[in-house]
Scaffold this active site. Sequence first.
Site, PDB file in Angstrom:
ATOM      1  N   THR A 171       1.860 -18.594 -16.465  1.00 40.22           N
ATOM      2  CA  THR A 171       0.633 -19.171 -17.085  1.00 40.22           C
ATOM      3  C   THR A 171      -0.344 -18.491 -17.420  1.00 40.22           C
ATOM      4  OG1 THR A 171       0.988 -20.771 -15.172  1.00 40.22           O
ATOM      5  CG2 THR A 171      -0.972 -21.091 -16.349  1.00 40.22           C
ATOM      6  N   ARG A 172      -0.572 -17.294 -16.629  1.00 39.42           N
ATOM      7  CA  ARG A 172      -1.743 -16.517 -17.025  1.00 39.42           C
ATOM      8  C   ARG A 172      -1.397 -15.651 -18.165  1.00 39.42           C
ATOM      9  NH1 ARG A 172      -4.550 -14.249 -11.524  1.00 39.42           N
ATOM     10  NH2 ARG A 172      -4.351 -16.332 -10.376  1.00 39.42           N
ATOM     11  N   LYS A 207      -0.576  -9.051   1.206  1.00 43.79           N
ATOM     12  CA  LYS A 207      -2.008  -9.033   0.825  1.00 43.79           C
ATOM     13  C   LYS A 207      -2.235 -10.619   1.051  1.00 43.79           C
ATOM     14  CE  LYS A 207      -2.552  -9.141  -4.284  1.00 43.79           C
ATOM     15  NZ  LYS A 207      -3.352  -8.701  -5.381  1.00 43.79           N
ATOM     16  N   ASP A 208      -1.471 -11.567   0.892  1.00 42.43           N
ATOM     17  CA  ASP A 208      -1.789 -12.980   1.197  1.00 42.43           C
ATOM     18  C   ASP A 208      -2.082 -13.382   2.681  1.00 42.43           C
ATOM     19  OD1 ASP A 208      -2.248 -13.329  -1.556  1.00 42.43           O
ATOM     20  OD2 ASP A 208      -0.182 -13.673  -1.861  1.00 42.43           O
ATOM     21  N   SER A 227       7.119 -20.385  -5.361  1.00 40.74           N
ATOM     22  CA  SER A 227       6.734 -19.606  -6.898  1.00 40.74           C
ATOM     23  C   SER A 227       7.785 -18.746  -7.145  1.00 40.74           C
ATOM     24  CB  SER A 227       5.447 -19.006  -6.811  1.00 40.74           C
ATOM     25  OG  SER A 227       5.544 -17.827  -6.093  1.00 40.74           O
ATOM     26  N   THR A 286      -9.693 -12.563 -14.425  1.00 43.08           N
ATOM     27  CA  THR A 286      -9.404 -12.253 -12.964  1.00 43.08           C
ATOM     28  C   THR A 286     -10.094 -13.295 -12.251  1.00 43.08           C
ATOM     29  OG1 THR A 286      -9.394 -10.607 -11.308  1.00 43.08           O
ATOM     30  CG2 THR A 286     -11.361 -10.514 -12.784  1.00 43.08           C
ATOM     31  N   SER A 290      -9.931 -12.369  -8.818  1.00 44.43           N
ATOM     32  CA  SER A 290     -10.117 -11.606  -7.888  1.00 44.43           C
ATOM     33  C   SER A 290     -11.844 -10.814  -7.587  1.00 44.43           C
ATOM     34  CB  SER A 290      -9.138 -10.490  -7.829  1.00 44.43           C
ATOM     35  OG  SER A 290      -9.752  -9.184  -6.837  1.00 44.43           O
ATOM     36  N   LEU A 291     -12.417 -11.198  -6.504  1.00 48.00           N
ATOM     37  CA  LEU A 291     -13.709 -10.751  -6.472  1.00 48.00           C
ATOM     38  C   LEU A 291     -13.720  -9.153  -6.408  1.00 48.00           C
ATOM     39  CD1 LEU A 291     -15.219 -13.240  -3.933  1.00 48.00           C
ATOM     40  CD2 LEU A 291     -15.510 -13.355  -6.574  1.00 48.00           C
ATOM     41  N   ARG A 292     -12.467  -8.647  -5.675  1.00 45.26           N
ATOM     42  CA  ARG A 292     -12.495  -7.125  -5.584  1.00 45.26           C
ATOM     43  C   ARG A 292     -12.420  -6.492  -6.977  1.00 45.26           C
ATOM     44  NH1 ARG A 292      -7.738  -4.328  -6.037  1.00 45.26           N
ATOM     45  NH2 ARG A 292      -6.745  -6.395  -6.263  1.00 45.26           N
ATOM     46  N   ARG A 293     -11.519  -7.201  -7.897  1.00 49.22           N
ATOM     47  CA  ARG A 293     -11.099  -6.437  -9.222  1.00 49.22           C
ATOM     48  C   ARG A 293     -12.756  -6.737  -9.910  1.00 49.22           C
ATOM     49  NH1 ARG A 293      -5.375  -9.446  -9.447  1.00 49.22           N
ATOM     50  NH2 ARG A 293      -4.288  -7.788  -8.408  1.00 49.22           N
ATOM     51  N   ARG A 334      -6.520 -18.846 -13.046  1.00 48.26           N
ATOM     52  CA  ARG A 334      -5.716 -19.288 -12.222  1.00 48.26           C
ATOM     53  C   ARG A 334      -4.389 -19.191 -12.520  1.00 48.26           C
ATOM     54  NH1 ARG A 334      -6.695 -21.653  -7.094  1.00 48.26           N
ATOM     55  NH2 ARG A 334      -4.560 -20.983  -7.154  1.00 48.26           N
ATOM     56  N   ARG A 337       7.502 -19.722   0.107  1.00 46.99           N
ATOM     57  CA  ARG A 337       6.710 -20.608  -0.966  1.00 46.99           C
ATOM     58  C   ARG A 337       7.708 -20.750  -2.168  1.00 46.99           C
ATOM     59  NH1 ARG A 337       2.275 -17.132  -3.091  1.00 46.99           N
ATOM     60  NH2 ARG A 337       1.878 -19.058  -4.499  1.00 46.99           N
ATOM     61  N   ASN A 388       0.161 -19.440 -12.076  1.00 47.73           N
ATOM     62  CA  ASN A 388       1.207 -18.341 -11.787  1.00 47.73           C
ATOM     63  C   ASN A 388       1.314 -17.295 -12.948  1.00 47.73           C
ATOM     64  OD1 ASN A 388       2.994 -19.194 -13.658  1.00 47.73           O
ATOM     65  ND2 ASN A 388       3.665 -20.837 -12.451  1.00 47.73           N
ATOM     66  N   CYS A 442      -9.248 -12.628   2.522  1.00 48.68           N
ATOM     67  CA  CYS A 442      -8.473 -11.917   1.367  1.00 48.68           C
ATOM     68  C   CYS A 442      -9.397 -12.263  -0.003  1.00 48.68           C
ATOM     69  CB  CYS A 442      -7.166 -12.593   1.194  1.00 48.68           C
ATOM     70  SG  CYS A 442      -7.113 -14.233   0.804  1.00 48.68           S
TER      71      CYS A 442
HETATM   72  C1  DPM Z   1      -5.056 -11.833  -3.106  1.00 41.10           C
HETATM   73  C2  DPM Z   1      -5.654 -11.500  -4.323  1.00 41.10           C
HETATM   74  C3  DPM Z   1      -4.850 -12.041  -5.337  1.00 41.10           C
HETATM   75  C4  DPM Z   1      -3.632 -12.489  -4.861  1.00 41.10           C
HETATM   76  C5  DPM Z   1      -7.256 -11.005  -4.413  1.00 41.10           C
HETATM   77  C6  DPM Z   1      -7.111  -9.569  -4.793  1.00 41.10           C
HETATM   78  C7  DPM Z   1      -4.991 -11.934  -6.839  1.00 41.10           C
HETATM   79  C8  DPM Z   1      -5.959 -13.225  -7.249  1.00 41.10           C
HETATM   80  C9  DPM Z   1      -6.315 -12.935  -8.769  1.00 41.10           C
HETATM   81  C10 DPM Z   1      -5.396 -11.738  -1.719  1.00 41.10           C
HETATM   82  N1  DPM Z   1      -3.893 -12.476  -3.563  1.00 41.10           N
HETATM   83  O1  DPM Z   1      -6.108  -8.953  -5.151  1.00 41.10           O
HETATM   84  O2  DPM Z   1      -8.164  -9.036  -4.723  1.00 41.10           O
HETATM   85  O3  DPM Z   1      -6.155 -11.926  -9.368  1.00 41.10           O
HETATM   86  O4  DPM Z   1      -6.754 -14.124  -9.488  1.00 41.10           O
HETATM   87  C11 DPM Z   1      -1.296 -12.206  -5.221  1.00 41.10           C
HETATM   88  C12 DPM Z   1      -0.502 -11.372  -6.352  1.00 41.10           C
HETATM   89  C13 DPM Z   1       0.372 -10.677  -5.676  1.00 41.10           C
HETATM   90  C14 DPM Z   1       0.343 -11.195  -4.435  1.00 41.10           C
HETATM   91  C15 DPM Z   1      -0.700 -11.435  -7.615  1.00 41.10           C
HETATM   92  C16 DPM Z   1      -1.778 -10.174  -8.343  1.00 41.10           C
HETATM   93  C17 DPM Z   1       1.564  -9.859  -6.150  1.00 41.10           C
HETATM   94  C18 DPM Z   1       1.317  -8.311  -5.729  1.00 41.10           C
HETATM   95  C19 DPM Z   1       1.782  -8.176  -4.368  1.00 41.10           C
HETATM   96  C20 DPM Z   1      -2.240 -13.087  -5.670  1.00 41.10           C
HETATM   97  N2  DPM Z   1      -0.690 -12.037  -4.122  1.00 41.10           N
HETATM   98  O5  DPM Z   1      -2.516  -9.761  -7.395  1.00 41.10           O
HETATM   99  O6  DPM Z   1      -1.540 -10.078  -9.387  1.00 41.10           O
HETATM  100  O7  DPM Z   1       2.816  -8.531  -3.569  1.00 41.10           O
HETATM  101  O8  DPM Z   1       0.912  -7.224  -3.560  1.00 41.10           O
END
Ligand code: DPM
Length: 323
Positions: free
Chosen positions: A163-164, A89-90, A19, A136, A138-141, A158, A17, A160, A251
Amino acid sequence: MSSTTSAPTRTIRIGSRKSQLALVQTYWVQEQLKQRFPHCNFEVHTMSTQGDKILDVPLAKIGDKGLFTKELEVGMLNNETDLAVHSLKDLPTNLPAGLMLGCVSERENPADALVVHEKHQDKQLETLPKGAIIGTSSLRRLAQLRHHFPDLEFKDIRGNLNTRLAKLDEGEYDGIILAVAGLQRLGMGDRIHQIIAPEISLHAVGQGALGIECRAGDEEILALIKALEHTETALRCHAERAFLRELEGGCQVPIGVNTKIEGGQLTLTGLVASLDGQRLVKDTVTGAADTAETLGIKLAHCLRTKGANEILEEIFAQIQRGS
Ligand code: DPM
């Protein structure tokens, strides 16, 4: 007539990607491969994914499967690239036919972090004022933090990392939650204000590790990327991914994990939470590290019998209704 005895330089094409974080990760992989295989030529091909293009819709509503990975996968299947570097994780737990997860690299700290607005420099999650707004998507967080801190407010965010952080600094949020690993890789570790303990919030499956995907059975590429594999991280992540796969969670469901390996024993803790943070179903399994996938599946079954099924069905219905 000239003849040459040295083999032609092989060019290996790496999909990534665009980013900033993706490129940092891909250049790291490129550099590691170059050092180990100096006779090969490693070329980076950048692509935009759906997840990079849709920036105004909460992640959970777009639908999750392969949001950040699909275009990179098509590149490999069309033989335009040979491998793709992802934040593990993606990467969905079920890959398209013809592709495989060929390597899991050494994991960074997999925890989440709180980053605060400067006016809250002396505060922690525990001491932020009632009604403080935490960003956030993330539904998990969201689910886990709501459970522990019902007086905080949560708002989608949302974009990068830069931006956040800009939205936070401009005062739109009192704090935001980001992965420690992402901040560190981008050289912004100094923004980490509080590392969130696993007792408060379990991290996402595969968080902090890189996954390198390639064509299934492409032995030549596999031999190269396996050189970057970190066995302990791979075992932990295989257990985590088997757990998620068995729960059929994408995810974007409130599923968290934590793993460790000690004396050949792997311990996996997993959690499924309701979106309001009211119900958390959590359990732990331990067993031989070389049975990682079996442990993941076992934990998924434990949680299903403890009520995870009901929670997941509710969440899928809620997401489909768009609430
Ligand atoms: C996934 C989630 C998020 C990313 C969901 C989660 C965060 C989304 C958000 C599956 N992918 O974690 O529950 O908070 O809006 C992502 C990040 C990284 C990889 C950024 C982050 C970097 C860390 C890594 C987005 N994908 O989580 O802050 O490589 O593990």
